[in-house]
Scaffold this motif. Sequence first.
Motif, short mmCIF file in Angstrom:
data_model
loop_
_atom_site.label_atom_id
_atom_site.label_comp_id
_atom_site.label_asym_id
_atom_site.label_seq_id
_atom_site.Cartn_x
_atom_site.Cartn_y
_atom_site.Cartn_z
N ILE A 159 -48.06 14.67 -48.72
CA ILE A 159 -46.67 14.92 -49.12
C ILE A 159 -46.51 14.92 -50.64
N GLU A 160 -47.50 14.37 -51.35
CA GLU A 160 -47.37 14.23 -52.81
C GLU A 160 -47.12 15.57 -53.50
N GLN A 161 -47.72 16.63 -52.98
CA GLN A 161 -47.57 17.94 -53.60
C GLN A 161 -46.19 18.54 -53.37
N LEU A 162 -45.44 17.94 -52.45
CA LEU A 162 -44.08 18.41 -52.17
C LEU A 162 -43.04 17.60 -52.96
N GLU A 163 -43.37 16.35 -53.22
CA GLU A 163 -42.45 15.46 -53.93
C GLU A 163 -42.23 15.95 -55.36
N GLY A 164 -40.97 15.92 -55.77
CA GLY A 164 -40.64 16.39 -57.11
C GLY A 164 -40.38 17.88 -57.17
N ILE A 165 -40.76 18.61 -56.09
CA ILE A 165 -40.51 20.05 -56.01
C ILE A 165 -39.47 20.35 -54.94
N CYS A 166 -39.61 19.69 -53.80
CA CYS A 166 -38.71 19.93 -52.68
C CYS A 166 -37.60 18.88 -52.63
N ASP A 167 -36.43 19.31 -52.22
CA ASP A 167 -35.27 18.41 -52.13
C ASP A 167 -35.30 17.58 -50.84
N PHE A 168 -35.98 18.11 -49.83
CA PHE A 168 -35.99 17.49 -48.50
C PHE A 168 -37.39 17.66 -47.92
N ILE A 169 -37.98 16.56 -47.45
CA ILE A 169 -39.36 16.63 -46.95
C ILE A 169 -39.42 16.21 -45.48
N ILE A 170 -40.08 17.04 -44.70
CA ILE A 170 -40.31 16.76 -43.28
C ILE A 170 -41.80 16.53 -43.09
N GLY A 171 -42.16 15.39 -42.53
CA GLY A 171 -43.57 15.09 -42.27
C GLY A 171 -43.86 15.09 -40.79
N VAL A 172 -44.95 15.75 -40.40
CA VAL A 172 -45.35 15.79 -39.00
C VAL A 172 -46.75 15.20 -38.87
N ASN A 173 -46.83 14.03 -38.23
CA ASN A 173 -48.12 13.37 -38.04
C ASN A 173 -48.53 13.42 -36.58
N VAL A 174 -49.69 14.01 -36.31
CA VAL A 174 -50.15 14.13 -34.91
C VAL A 174 -51.37 13.26 -34.66
N THR A 175 -51.55 12.24 -35.49
CA THR A 175 -52.69 11.33 -35.29
C THR A 175 -52.27 9.88 -35.17
N PRO A 176 -51.27 9.58 -34.36
CA PRO A 176 -50.97 8.16 -34.10
C PRO A 176 -52.11 7.55 -33.30
N VAL A 177 -52.31 6.25 -33.44
CA VAL A 177 -53.40 5.58 -32.72
C VAL A 177 -52.82 4.48 -31.84
N SER A 178 -53.30 4.38 -30.62
CA SER A 178 -52.87 3.33 -29.71
C SER A 178 -54.06 2.50 -29.28
#
Length: 252
Positions: A159-178
């Motif tokens: 997300i670092e490359q989006l911060e400071g450029i984008c006003d709103f950031i959506i993150g999608v993580n598909v690697t949760p661990v149980s």
Amino acid sequence: MKIGIALSGGGSRGLAHLGALKALSELGIKPTMISGSSAGSLIGAFTAAGYSPDFIFETIQALGILNSIKFAFNRFGLFKMDKLEEIFLKYIPHNSFEKLKIPLVVCATDIKKGVAVYFSGGELIKPLMASCSIPGIFEPIKFQDRILVDGGVTNNLPIEQLEGICDFIIGVNVTPVSNDMPINSAKDILTKSLYLAIRNNSSEKLKRCDIAIEPTEIYNFNGLSMSKSKEIYQLGYENTMRATEGKLAQIL
């Protein structure tokens, strides 16, 4: 408003990104910029090239991408990615970041220096292949005097490359661990080991996103198998619809 979307790695679980992108599209949310690691970079590249989530999903299914990988028989990895390069070039023939319809950042790992490397200009396919090169499974990619492997090793949700450029950031993580993930084979051990290594990294990044999408049920699906691809796709769609509920006013 500039909207950035970060897509994590996760092998075949990355198909959930397509479900997420379809849901966002139906809600009228279009990314201004995309960043991704591993499977997220692959989905991000095809999306940035202008292909719809359904088209990308159907294409991956029809091509049988896992069948396009061949043994490398060398000391650096079990499989080569030559055939995948042909596939990428077929659908993104210009092979250029600059010619994509949406700006894209691809994260890979410089395995010699042990640092994340970000690509957003110039040649596209080599960085894309590098970002998807799971260590020990795929042969590393040599590019720009670096030896590159999977971006998820150092930054699974860039997300670092989006911060400071984008006003709103959506993150999608598909690697949760149980703790309940089944361990019945060497492949299961490898999969869980990889996910454990990147779990803390992704969790911290999600907290910095304006909308965090993480389909926790996805840990029931093998990230190295395509047999449940439709279910994975649907999980991404459904979780995105839930995660965005009540938040559209902030974006639109």
